[in-house]
Design an enzyme around this catalytic site. Structure first.
Site, PDB file in Angstrom:
ATOM      1  N   GLN A  42       0.864  -1.183   0.000  1.00 52.92           N
ATOM      2  CA  GLN A  42       0.000   0.000   0.000  1.00 52.92           C
ATOM      3  C   GLN A  42       0.894   1.225   0.000  1.00 52.92           C
ATOM      4  O   GLN A  42       1.559   1.524   0.979  1.00 52.92           O
ATOM      5  CB  GLN A  42      -0.909   0.023   1.223  1.00 52.92           C
ATOM      6  CG  GLN A  42      -1.791   1.264   1.247  1.00 52.92           C
ATOM      7  CD  GLN A  42      -2.667   1.351   2.474  1.00 52.92           C
ATOM      8  OE1 GLN A  42      -2.974   0.364   3.108  1.00 52.92           O
ATOM      9  NE2 GLN A  42      -3.067   2.574   2.798  1.00 52.92           N
ATOM     10  N   CYS A  48      -6.447   1.659   2.345  1.00 55.03           N
ATOM     11  CA  CYS A  48      -6.366   0.312   2.908  1.00 55.03           C
ATOM     12  C   CYS A  48      -7.605  -0.519   2.583  1.00 55.03           C
ATOM     13  O   CYS A  48      -7.507  -1.730   2.388  1.00 55.03           O
ATOM     14  CB  CYS A  48      -6.122   0.346   4.407  1.00 55.03           C
ATOM     15  SG  CYS A  48      -7.409   1.182   5.364  1.00 55.03           S
ATOM     16  N   HIS A 119      -7.746   0.690  10.216  1.00 53.03           N
ATOM     17  CA  HIS A 119      -7.031   0.079   9.090  1.00 53.03           C
ATOM     18  C   HIS A 119      -7.687  -1.238   8.684  1.00 53.03           C
ATOM     19  O   HIS A 119      -8.075  -2.032   9.543  1.00 53.03           O
ATOM     20  CB  HIS A 119      -5.577  -0.166   9.503  1.00 53.03           C
ATOM     21  CG  HIS A 119      -4.712  -0.678   8.412  1.00 53.03           C
ATOM     22  ND1 HIS A 119      -4.467   0.024   7.247  1.00 53.03           N
ATOM     23  CD2 HIS A 119      -4.015  -1.838   8.295  1.00 53.03           C
ATOM     24  CE1 HIS A 119      -3.672  -0.691   6.469  1.00 53.03           C
ATOM     25  NE2 HIS A 119      -3.388  -1.819   7.080  1.00 53.03           N
ATOM     26  N   ASP A 134      -1.635  -7.351   4.654  1.00 51.94           N
ATOM     27  CA  ASP A 134      -1.666  -5.952   5.073  1.00 51.94           C
ATOM     28  C   ASP A 134      -0.658  -5.215   4.211  1.00 51.94           C
ATOM     29  O   ASP A 134       0.551  -5.423   4.341  1.00 51.94           O
ATOM     30  CB  ASP A 134      -1.300  -5.860   6.559  1.00 51.94           C
ATOM     31  CG  ASP A 134      -1.288  -4.435   7.094  1.00 51.94           C
ATOM     32  OD1 ASP A 134      -1.275  -3.474   6.297  1.00 51.94           O
ATOM     33  OD2 ASP A 134      -1.276  -4.293   8.332  1.00 51.94           O
TER      34      ASP A 134
END
Length: 181
Positions: A42, A48, A119, A134
């Site tokens: 990211q 996100c 998040h 993630d």
């Protein structure tokens, strides 16, 4: 009550000093992961949720029939053989996604801000392992054995552990991506 099979799980949680320190420690402990895991970094702020969705869909492309020449069809075909950083760069330069993201953000009721306290991450099963994806981390985190039939329960075990680290917060959300059988 959740339709089966569950293909992926998105989890929204509050960012805390403890979660940020754990992320930094995990980034220092780089581990190998299956080449079949679709993972991207990211590099775009406040994205996100988009990255989580791209992770969810990208790891179940064999289960989904994309409309020919649709955004997802073109995106995943174009990024299939790229590494996580190259995928992030591709997304950054994708004007169609930028326009769609801007339209969706302006249509919502929540004002966009740089002060982000929550998040999104994704959990998915690839090659018999539960992966946490993630985009702020250096790579996927394996949480051990899993299967398509146990994905939701396996993800919930990890999620419960994350919630226990911040029990006073109400800022948690779980979204299951299911395929209609």
């Amino acid at each position: 009550m959740v339709p089966q099979p569950v293909l992926a799980v998105l989890f929204l949680y509050p960012l805390t000093a403890q979660s940020e320190e754990e992320r930094r420690l995990q980034d220092n402990d780089k581990k190998e992961f299956s080449k079949n895991v679709y993972f991207m970094k990211q590099t775009v702020g406040n994205a996100c949720g988009t990255i989580g969705l791209l992770h969810a869909v990208g790891n179940v492309t064999s289960e989904i029939k994309f409309q020919a020449d649709s955004f997802f069809d073109k995106f995943y075909k174009s990024t299939a053989n790229l590494d996580p950083q190259e995928r992030a760069a591709f997304l950054e330069n994708d004007k169609e996604m930028e326009v769609a993201h801007s339209v969706a953000a302006s249509a919502g009721d929540t004002e966009a801000t740089d002060d982000v306290n929550d998040h999104f991450i994704c959990f998915t099963c690839v090659d018999g392992e539960l992966y946490e994806l993630d985009g702020r981390k250096s790579g996927p985190i394996s949480h051990g054995a899993s299967s398509p039939s146990s994905l939701l329960l396996d993800a919930v075990k990890v999620i419960k552990g994350m919630i226990q680290k911040n029990p006073e917060s109400l800022n948690f959300n779980v979204i299951a991506f299911s395929k209609k059988a």
